[in-house]
Structures are given as structure tokens and as C-alpha cells.
Design a protein around this motif. Structure first.
Motif, PDB file in Angstrom:
ATOM      1  N   ASP A  87       0.850  -1.192   0.000  1.00  0.00           N
ATOM      2  CA  ASP A  87       0.000   0.000   0.000  1.00  0.00           C
ATOM      3  C   ASP A  87       0.885   1.242   0.000  1.00  0.00           C
ATOM      4  OD1 ASP A  87       0.866   0.496   2.662  1.00  0.00           O
ATOM      5  OD2 ASP A  87      -0.709  -0.825   3.416  1.00  0.00           O
ATOM      6  N   ASN A  88       0.243   2.403  -0.062  1.00  0.00           N
ATOM      7  CA  ASN A  88       0.977   3.651  -0.216  1.00  0.00           C
ATOM      8  C   ASN A  88       1.888   3.939   0.969  1.00  0.00           C
ATOM      9  OD1 ASN A  88       1.323   5.966  -2.040  1.00  0.00           O
ATOM     10  ND2 ASN A  88       0.578   7.166  -0.294  1.00  0.00           N
ATOM     11  N   ASP A  89       1.495   3.512   2.151  1.00  0.00           N
ATOM     12  CA  ASP A  89       2.336   3.756   3.318  1.00  0.00           C
ATOM     13  C   ASP A  89       3.569   2.845   3.324  1.00  0.00           C
ATOM     14  OD1 ASP A  89       0.630   5.710   4.259  1.00  0.00           O
ATOM     15  OD2 ASP A  89      -0.590   4.277   5.416  1.00  0.00           O
ATOM     16  N   ALA A  90       3.336   1.558   2.996  1.00  0.00           N
ATOM     17  CA  ALA A  90       4.455   0.609   3.002  1.00  0.00           C
ATOM     18  C   ALA A  90       5.374   0.805   1.798  1.00  0.00           C
ATOM     19  CB  ALA A  90       3.924  -0.822   3.016  1.00  0.00           C
ATOM     20  N   LEU A  91       4.791   1.208   0.682  1.00  0.00           N
ATOM     21  CA  LEU A  91       5.586   1.335  -0.542  1.00  0.00           C
ATOM     22  C   LEU A  91       5.249   2.656  -1.223  1.00  0.00           C
ATOM     23  CD1 LEU A  91       7.630   0.108  -2.446  1.00  0.00           C
ATOM     24  CD2 LEU A  91       5.822  -1.248  -3.498  1.00  0.00           C
ATOM     25  N   PRO A  92       5.800   3.768  -0.728  1.00  0.00           N
ATOM     26  CA  PRO A  92       5.549   5.060  -1.353  1.00  0.00           C
ATOM     27  C   PRO A  92       6.316   5.183  -2.666  1.00  0.00           C
ATOM     28  CG  PRO A  92       7.149   5.291   0.391  1.00  0.00           C
ATOM     29  CD  PRO A  92       6.699   3.856   0.429  1.00  0.00           C
ATOM     30  N   PHE A  93       6.081   6.269  -3.368  1.00  0.00           N
ATOM     31  CA  PHE A  93       6.773   6.512  -4.632  1.00  0.00           C
ATOM     32  C   PHE A  93       8.284   6.501  -4.401  1.00  0.00           C
ATOM     33  CE2 PHE A  93       8.265   9.385  -8.098  1.00  0.00           C
ATOM     34  CZ  PHE A  93       7.859   8.599  -9.163  1.00  0.00           C
TER      35      PHE A  93
END
Length: 998
Positions: free
Chosen positions: A786-792
Motif C-alpha cells: 500500500d501507499n504507506d508501506a511502498l511510497p513513490f
């Protein structure tokens, strides 16, 4: 019976008759003959014409050192020139032509060159063709006038223009011990190494391994040497840890004990057997090498020494003992050492008449004098041959008394009738491979020869290679060399074979020229005379390297194997120095000519290497169409039935933009940058900072050349404190690796950084589109996405269907996207798992056309825009130029010419007539189809954009940024495409980047 075939003897098969042709004339020989031995047996002595003077030439040697008897092998319309007749095994249907003559070998008009020999000496072309031409061609250079004629007279054989139908192979081999040469020393070395348990390869350039044992005439362990060699060879071939390679020339010795060899697999047959190549090239990597390469006999330099019928004594010994061929009926022998007496003895036993033994030494050995009495004829110690008599064949010799210490002649010359003259000027150990592998050779005054240098790689020598010319000593050295190479500490030396032979050492007199009236040749192939060597000295060419190039001595196909030492001796005498002070040229690869086909191997036509990704077979099975990109075969589209290329990439692009797609990115260059100074190194290489990058994050980087132009771009991932993974564009992977290695080796050698190309280690799949996160979440375990675990630009580790993967969230398509890396061996497995997980989301595989369409819509640059002429500002990447640190290219990037407002700058192009655009088309302000002119720049890439519903492209246009919002024209006269366009921003789609950051 052939005129010169001995009644018995030799190792040929007299029951098998072979038919062949030479210059259109039919001849016969026997199985086991070379072309040289078969023609000699038929009484042929004229084989060729010399290079410059077109003098008649016969066979001088019996092996790979042959300078005279070069022929062209004809196979239909295919011609292969410059093959030594001494190395060409005859077979039924062999068709051979002589070379360098017109209209025939016997009557060659080129022989008129001898009339001008006084002006055709060394370097004549440097001094003759420099003046102006007078007369009708006044104003031109003399060389320009003569060149047409000279080009057609130069050279020896002429190559054909037809395609070679033969097949070639390349092989890689690994062994513990490579033995080069299969004389007694080589055979015993291979046996000793094999007995020690080592994996052994034995390479022999001749057809029958055994080397000198095949024709020496000695007795080893109670057997004739040839039988002993055959029995030893059978034993070696039966061993599982030994591979024997006959007809194999080891031609190069490189770093890391890597050697190159060519195996002539089928040259001895009319046609190769089914599935068999003609030649096989071997790259052999070995722990240690035994060099048992023997020695080359040297000729003597005296007037008329090139006349047909003059032959090396060692060659004659081989012809009579191996092929059963007498080189003549009335034979004279001229020597400066003891080895030629063996030949006299063998020829006498075979039925030849020895009319004279001529030895320049007054004090000859007791054994030599005894043999001279036994063979009969005149025995002339302290004499020299000062001339040969006859036309295109020796009919006699002239002899005269000589002082071997000074070379001074005395008394009157007298004639002796002989139809063959055998000469021996001593022996030169075959140290070429050892010289390639390390240092300069070392001169031995007793042997009058250069011996091998001290090893700088893991090799050991044995036998004549070391200057040991007795068979007993060669066997002893071979045994010790085999044990040493295998790393063994002991062996059964007391069980070595016994040798029954006279232990002759050559004991040569000093090498010198017999100075008498007439042309005395040093390099027979290139017609270099003793006078040419002295002329080079007078002209100031006193270095051996200059001597070589000025006279061309040693530069022919035989590479001076018979001529180097005599040439050096003459130069040394002229300089008043000993030979070791004059030096010698270094031996370079190849040791002998190598066929181009064997180097190319299986690759012909398009010889570029083919690189396939781990998922290649899956792509083929699923309908991919390919094209080459940076040497890789990459999917272009996955077309459906009846689809055009444009229809396929539009469909794939829509699927990615609207859902999810998967593309193979294994081809991206990948370089591991590791070490305590890795971060600092990347700061210097890239225009932006990397030492501050957090572990587990990636960053887009830009790399400049030293002149300020863009070299490459890509992302670099920080995997650990001192561990970075750099990615490059597919096409520039090799170039970037070379650039980085140069910087570390030359510019910053103090940095503690290690570079490793890991492109082939990783398989890569980029999953892109609004549904890409959903697909990953459905198949990845061990981590969240998800965005928290795997940001840009974040990096995580997990598994997909049991295979470990590394995932970085980054995008080239402009969509939400991730690059999934796995070990190359897991590539297809991970790819298929992603496809299966994406089926509920209508995932599609997509190719480079769709990927290129999406990158054009986003305005991302690739090699088409990074063409070696663009700067960061030209590409609107100046935001990446750090002002806090210097970097490669920063000193030059602000030059006046690189910041000018009218430079070519990146822009977007929209077709206003809704017709396709083509890369390379020009952008002009005024359309003139009849006279295209006024180019403002050119299109770098173009496509149909399904997002815009228009044909668009990227272009480099003069002052492009200021031209945005204006109109211009496409001018593409080669493809007859003209039309109006609008110049716009290169960001066509989602310029804010909201989709990839979502």
C-alpha cells in the motif's frame, strides 16, 4: 611408384590412393600425405613465385613455418588463399592452384621484376612514389598514378567473392592442465598430469599427435618412436580425464591462463561429416599450461638460398621418415650444427645418395665425423656453400673454404653436382606463446637462440621449447612439467621410457651470413635480402621494430618463424653489437593465421550478438513480435489476429491506462556500485545527490559526459549503507559501465568502490496502470504494497509464489507502476504468477511500442533524445543540476555554446492534418516540397496517442521553448510526408504526475 617415393617407410597408407589436382594437372598421393609431400613424391619442386621478385620457389619446411609453398584451395567458386602446402592434407577431389603468377607458374611475366631489383629494395615505395608526375598527368602525385598498378600486383593469393558455405563452431573448455605439443615431452607431460588425477587437454597442430616422435627414427622403450607415440596416445585417449585435440593450433595466450586455439576439424576431407563444422574455435581456461612446442629449424643465409631444391634438413628428415619421400636423389647437406647429420643418416638408409656434407665448423664432433664417413660423399668441414646452380631447380652447388669465427672466405669456389641442398642453421625454440604470456625472451649464446622468458603466468616448459634437444632429456623434462602443472609432489621418474639414440646437442656455430656474390635471402616470403637489412641500417632504422617495418622482415603469413634470428644476426653485425643487445621483436597473437569463420563461429550474416531475456520463450509462445533494442530481442507488440502494429500498441496502451499491463524490463542496464565510497562516487558521477539517499529508496539520476552533454539517465536504488543498484538505459549499459570503470581506474583510483555488471543477474517486470497495486497485493507475500508501506520511489522485499523479489515503485509509463526484480532463474515463474494474479483485472502484456507511446505522452526522454548532442537544459532537466557540488560535466556545461537560446530544445509536436508522423522528419517554418530547406530541427519519436486521439511526437527544435504554441510544418521528402503541425509542451499527458503518485 612415384619418382621420389621411397620403396618403404613412412606413416602413410600406401594401399589408399588419393587423387587431386594442382594447377589443373592430376596427381596421386596416399592417405596421410600433405600436398607438399605428395607433390614432392611426384617430382614437383616448383610450388610458387615469390612476393616481390616473382622468383621460383619450392618447399623449404615440412610444417607451419613454411614461407614459400603457399597455395589457394578451390572449392567450386569459393577460394581460400595462402594455405601452406605443408599443412594441407590431401583428399580425393582436392583442387589447388599456385599463387602470385601470370600466366602460369612455369612462365611468369612478373619475374621481370628481378631486372629492377636494384631499385626495388627495402623502402622503395616510401621514396619512389612521392614526386610529382610530369607530362599529360602533370599536377598529380606519382603515387596516385602508380597506385592502380601496384594494388593489383601486391599480395600473394587472392580471396574469392563467393559466400563461404562452411559451418564453424566455437567452444569453451575448462581443464586443470593444457599441454601444447605432443612430441615425447608433451606426451609424457600429459601422462604424468593425468596420472596425478588432473583434467588434461592435449593439443597438437599436426594431424597425428606424436610430434617429432613420428619422424625422428629413434627407439623409445624398445619400439620405433612413432609406434611408441601411437601406443602412448591410445593410452591417453582411453582415459576419462584426458581430451586429445589433433589438428589444433593454440594461437593465443592471454591473461588468466586463457588460451585460444583453432581445431581444423574437416580440412582433410572433401566435405564435413553430417553435423560437423569445418573449423572449431576453442577458448580454453586452465589452471596451468605445459608448453612442449618444440623448435623451428633456421635456414642459412647465402646467395641462391631460395632456389627450389633448397630445403631445411629437419624437413627432409620428416619427409623421408613420416611420408616416405626423398627430397632428391643426389643430396648435399650444408650445416653449422650437429643435427643435420641425423638427416644424412636417414636419407642414406632410404636410398638417397649423399654427395657432400658441408659444415662451416672446422672442429666438428666425433659422432658427426663418423656419420659423415658412413653416408659417403665428400666431407667438407670448414667450408660453406657460396651459391646454388641451376634454373628453377638446384642442379649443383658451389663451395668454398670459410673461417667460422670471422666468416671470411678463402680459396677458389668449386662446383659439386646435386639436385637437392639441405641446410641447417641451428634451431629456435618455439617460444611464441610464452612470449605472448609475459616477458621478453632471453638469449642463449651456446644455442644461438632465444629461450623462453621467466613465467609471469602459470606455465612450465619442456623439451626443445627449453632448448633441450635430446629425446631422453625432453622426456625427463616433460614428466617433471606434467607433475608441476598438476600440482603433484612426486611421480615414478624411475619408470620413464628408455631412449636408444645418440644424444646430439646442436652445438651450432654463431649465426652469420655467407657473404658472396648474389642475392642472399633472409625472409623468403617477403623477398627481404641481407642487403635490405644493411640498407635499413644505412637509412637509420637501427631498432629491431623499425627494421621489421621498414624491410617487412617477419611480417608475412609465417611471421618470421625462419627469418627472425638470421635477420637479427645481420643487423647485429652491422651495428657491431651482439644479438642480445640488438634485441628481438615480441611475439604477438596469433601464432599462425586463424580463419575468420572460426572466430565468428555460428554467427554469420548479422553478426551482432543476440541477447534474450529470461521470459523470451513465454513471449514467443504468446504471440510477441520482436525487434532488437540495444542487442536485446524485445517484444514490440503482442498482436492479435488481423491487427496492424498501430492497432496493437493502441489497444495495449488503452489497457494499461485503463487497467493494468505488464512489460519485460530485464534489459535495463544494472550495475552494482558497492564500497565505503559508493555514495561519494555517485555524487561525482550524477548531476544530483545520492549520498543523502535513504536506504530502501530510489532516485532518478542524470549523468553527463566530461564535455557537459548528457550521457545517460536512470534510477539508482540504495539497498544498503554501501550498496547501490544503478539502472541505465538498455542501449547505454555497456557505455556507462566503461565510463564508470574509467573514472575509478584513472580519475579517482583512491576511491574504495567496486563495480559489477549485474544486468543478466536480474529479471525485471514492470507492472503499470491504475489496477497495478491490486494485482501486486493479490500475489505478493512478506510485505505490504500500500501507499504507506511502498511510497513513490520506495523499495520493499517479498515473495511471489515462493520466489524472492525486490519491488521498487517507479514509473516510466506515467501510471501507478512498480518494477519487480527477481533472480534471472525465477524470471518466467514470477512473470507467469503476475499474469495469473492479474487475470481478474484484465491484465495485458505490452511491448515497446505501447511503452514508447506512453513515454511520448509523458514527455520522458530516451536514447533518441539523449543523442550525444543534447544538454540537461535542452531536455528541460536543468532542475537536476546540483548547485551544491561539482560533478562530471559541471565544469563544461555552462559554456557559451551550450546555453545559447537558439539551441535545439525538446518540444512536443501535434499533427494538425491527423496523419502519421515519422521519426527523423524535419520541422520547418516554411513548406517547400520542391526544394526542402530551413530545418528548425527534427522529430525524435512519434506515435498515435490514444489518450489525445491525435498523432503526436517529440522533437528537438531551435529555441523550442519559445516556440511552444506556434505552428510549423513537417518536411520529410524521403517519405513524401509534408503537413502542418503545432509545437507544444513535451508534457502531453498528466503533466502534474497525479496518476503515478496516486
Amino acid at each position: 611408384m612415384s619418382p621420389r617415393r621411397a620403396i618403404s617407410g613412412g606413416r602413410i597408407d600406401r594401399l589408399r590412393t588419393i587423387r587431386f589436382t594442382f594447377d589443373g594437372r592430376p596427381f596421386t598421393g596416399h592417405a596421410g600425405d600433405t600436398l607438399a609431400s605428395a607433390l614432392l613424391a611426384n617430382g614437383v619442386t616448383l610450388f610458387a613465385r615469390s612476393f616481390k621478385y616473382h622468383r621460383p620457389r619450392g618447399v623449404l619446411t615440412a610444417g607451419i613455418d613454411e614461407p614459400n609453398a603457399l597455395v589457394t584451395v578451390l572449392s567450386g567458386a569459393v577460394r581460400e588463399p595462402n594455405i601452406p602446402a605443408t599443412m594441407l592434407e590431401i583428399y580425393d577431389g582436392l583442387n589447388v592452384a599456385s599463387q602470385n603468377r601470370f600466366p602460369s607458374l612455369a612462365y611468369d611475366v612478373g619475374a621481370l621484376n628481378q631486372l629492377g631489383s636494384k631499385v626495388l629494395g627495402a623502402g622503395f615505395y616510401y621514396k619512389t612514389f612521392m614526386g610529382p608526375v610530369i607530362g599529360p598527368l602533370k599536377g598529380t602525385r606519382f603515387w596516385m598514378f602508380c597506385e592502380w598498378f601496384i594494388r593489383r600486383a601486391a599480395g600473394l593469393g587472392s580471396a574469392g567473392l563467393e559466400k563461404d558455405p562452411s559451418r564453424y563452431e566455437r567452444m569453451n573448455a575448462f581443464c586443470d592442465v593444457l599441454v601444447v605439443g605432443s612430441g615425447p615431452a608433451g606426451l609424457i607431460a600429459a601422462k604424468a598430469a593425468s596420472d596425478s588425477g588432473a583434467r588434461v587437454m592435449l593439443a597438437e597442430l599436426d594431424a597425428t599427435p606424436g610430434g617429432s616422435a613420428n619422424w625422428s627414427g629413434e627407439t623409445i622403450d624398445g619400439l620405433p618412436a612413432a609406434e611408441w607415440a601411437a601406443e602412448t596416445l591410445r593410452d591417453l585417449k582411453a582415459r576419462e580425464n584426458v581430451r586429445v585435440l589433433p589438428r589444433t593450433t593454440v594461437w593465443g595466450y592471454y591473461d588468466g591462463n586463457t588460451l585460444s586455439a583453432v581445431e581444423r576439424v574437416a580440412d582433410h576431407r572433401n566435405t564435413p561429416a553430417k553435423g560437423e563444422p569445418r573449423h572449431r574455435h576453442w577458448t580454453i581456461r586452465t589452471q596451468s599450461v605445459v608448453l612442449a612446442t618444440g623448435a623451428f629449424e633456421r635456414p642459412l643465409v647465402f646467395p641462391g638460398n631460395d632456389r627450389p631444391g633448397v630445403m631445411l634438413a629437419g624437413a627432409a628428415l620428416r619427409y623421408v621418415n613420416q611420408y616416405g619421400v626423398l627430397p632428391g636423389q643426389k643430396i648435399a647437406i650444408f650445416t653449422n650444427n650437429d643435427s643435420a647429420y641425423h638427416t644424412a643418416e636417414a636419407l642414406k638408409k632410404a636410398g638417397a645418395e649423399i654427395v657432400a656434407m658441408v659444415d662451416v665448423r672446422d672442429d666438428t664432433s666425433v659422432a658427426g665425423r663418423e656419420i659423415a664417413r658412413e653416408v659417403g660423399g665428400e666431407y667438407l668441414a670448414g667450408h660453406a656453400v657460396v651459391a646454388t646452380e641451376g634454373g628453377a631447380q638446384v642442379s649443383g652447388i658451389k663451395v668454398q673454404r670459410i673461417n667460422a669465427a670471422t666468416g671470411a672466405l678463402s680459396g677458389d669456389p668449386r662446383s659439386i653436382h646435386a639436385d637437392c641442398l639441405l641446410v641447417s642453421g641451428g634451431w629456435s625454440p618455439t617460444i611464441h606463446l610464452a612470449s605472448q604470456a609475459g616477458l621478453k625472451p632471453e638469449w642463449d649464446n651456446d644455442l644461438q637462440a632465444f629461450l623462453p622468458p621467466k613465467p609471469t603466468q602459470n606455465w612450465v616448459g619442456a623439451g626443445a621449447f627449453n632448448g633441450s634437444f635430446s629425446t631422453e632429456k625432453a622426456i625427463s623434462e616433460g614428466h617433471a612439467a606434467g607433475l608441476t602443472a598438476a600440482g603433484a609432489t612426486d611421480g615414478k621418474a624411475d619408470e620413464l621410457p628408455s631412449v636408444d639414440a645418440d644424444a646430439f646437442d646442436p652445438n651450432p656455430a654463431p649465426v652469420f651470413e655467407i657473404k658472396a656474390k648474389g642475392k642472399a635471402f633472409v625472409d623468403l616470403q617477403h623477398d627481404v635480402t641481407a642487403d635490405d637489412v644493411r640498407l635499413a641500417h644505412r637509412e637509420g632504422f637501427v631498432s629491431v621494430e623499425h627494421l621489421k617495418r621498414y624491410t617487412t622482415l617477419g611480417m608475412a603469413t609465417d611471421q618470421g618463424k625462419t627469418s627472425n634470428i638470421p635477420g637479427l644476426a645481420i643487423m647485429a653485425e652491422t651495428l657491431g653489437k651482439p644479438i642480445p643487445d640488438v634485441g628481438t621483436t615480441r611475439f604477438r597473437a596469433p601464432f599462425a593465421p586463424v580463419s575468420v569463420g572460426s572466430l565468428a563461429g555460428e554467427r554469420y550474416g548479422d553478426i551482432r550478438p543476440e541477447r534474450l531475456t529470461p521470459m523470451y520463450d513465454w513471449h514467443v509462445e504468446n504471440g510477441a513480435e520482436f525487434y532488437a533494442a540495444g542487442l536485446w530481442h524485445r517484444p514490440m507488440i503482442y498482436g492479435l489476429s488481423g491487427e496492424s502494429v498501430e492497432q496493437a500498441y493502441v489497444r495495449e496502451t488503452k489497457a494499461v491506462r485503463g487497467g493494468v499491463g505488464l512489460v519485460d524490463v530485464s534489459t535495463l542496464g544494472k550495475i552494482a556500485v558497492q564500497g565505503p565510497d559508493a555514495g561519494a562516487f555517485l555524487d561525482r558521477v550524477y548531476t544530483n545527490m545520492f549520498s543523502t539517499l535513504a536506504i530502501g529508496k530510489a532516485r532518478y539520476g542524470l549523468m553527463l559526459r566530461e564535455d557537459g552533454f548528457v550521457l545517460d539517465d536512470g534510477t539508482t536504488w540504495r539497498l544498503g549503507e554501501h550498496d547501490f543498484l544503478m539502472t541505465t538505459t538498455t542501449a547505454n549499459a555497456g557505455k556507462v559501465m566503461q565510463h564508470l570503470e574509467y573514472l575509478l581506474d584513472v580519475v579517482w583510483p583512491e576511491l574504495k568502490v567496486q563495480l559489477t555488471s549485474v544486468t543478466d543477474q536480474w529479471a525485471g517486470a514492470a507492472i503499470s496502470g491504475p489496477k497495478s497495486r491490486d494485482v501486486l497485493a493479490a500475489c505478493v507475500t512478506g510485505t505490504k504494497v500500500d501507499n504507506d508501506a511502498l511510497p513513490f520511489m520506495g523499495i520493499v522485499y517479498g515473495e511471489i509464489d515462493g520466489a524472492p523479489v525486490m519491488i521498487c515503485r517507479l514509473s516510466f509509463s506515467g501510471e501507478l507502476a512498480y518494477e519487480v526484480y527477481s533472480g534471472a532463474g525465477h524470471g518466467t515463474h514470477v512473470w507467469q504468477a503476475l499474469i495469473k494474479a492479474g487475470e481478474p483485472f484484465a491484465i495485458v502484456p505490452y511491448g515497446l511500442e505501447a511503452l514508447g507511446t506512453m513515454r511520448i505522452e509523458k514527455g520522458h526522454v530516451t536514447g533518441a533524445e539523449i543523442d550525444g548532442r543534447t544538454t540537461a537544459r535542452d531536455l528541460h532537466l536543468d532542475w537536476m543540476l546540483s548547485k551544491k557540488k561539482p560533478f562530471i560535466g559541471s565544469a563544461m556545461m555552462d559554456r557559451e555554446g551550450l546555453v545559447a537560446e537558439d539551441r535545439l530544445q525538446l518540444v512536443g509536436i501535434v499533427s494538425l492534418d491527423n496523419r502519421p508522423l515519422n521519426g527523423g522528419a524535419h520541422i520547418v517554418e516554411e513548406l517547400d516540397e520542391a526544394n526542402p530547406h530551413g530545418s528548425l530541427g527534427h522529430l525524435t519519436a512519434a506515435c498515435y496517442s490514444p489518450s489525445l486521439g491525435k498523432y503526436i511526437g517529440l522533437a528537438l527544435v531551435k529555441g523550442g521553448k519559445a516556440r511552444q504554441g506556434t505552428r510549423a510544418f513537417i518536411s520529410d521528402p524521403l517519405r513524401k510526408r509534408f503537413g502542418p503541425v503545432e509545437i507544444v509542451s513535451h508534457h502531453f499527458f498528466d503533466p502534474e504526475g497525479s496518476r503515478m503518485h496516486g
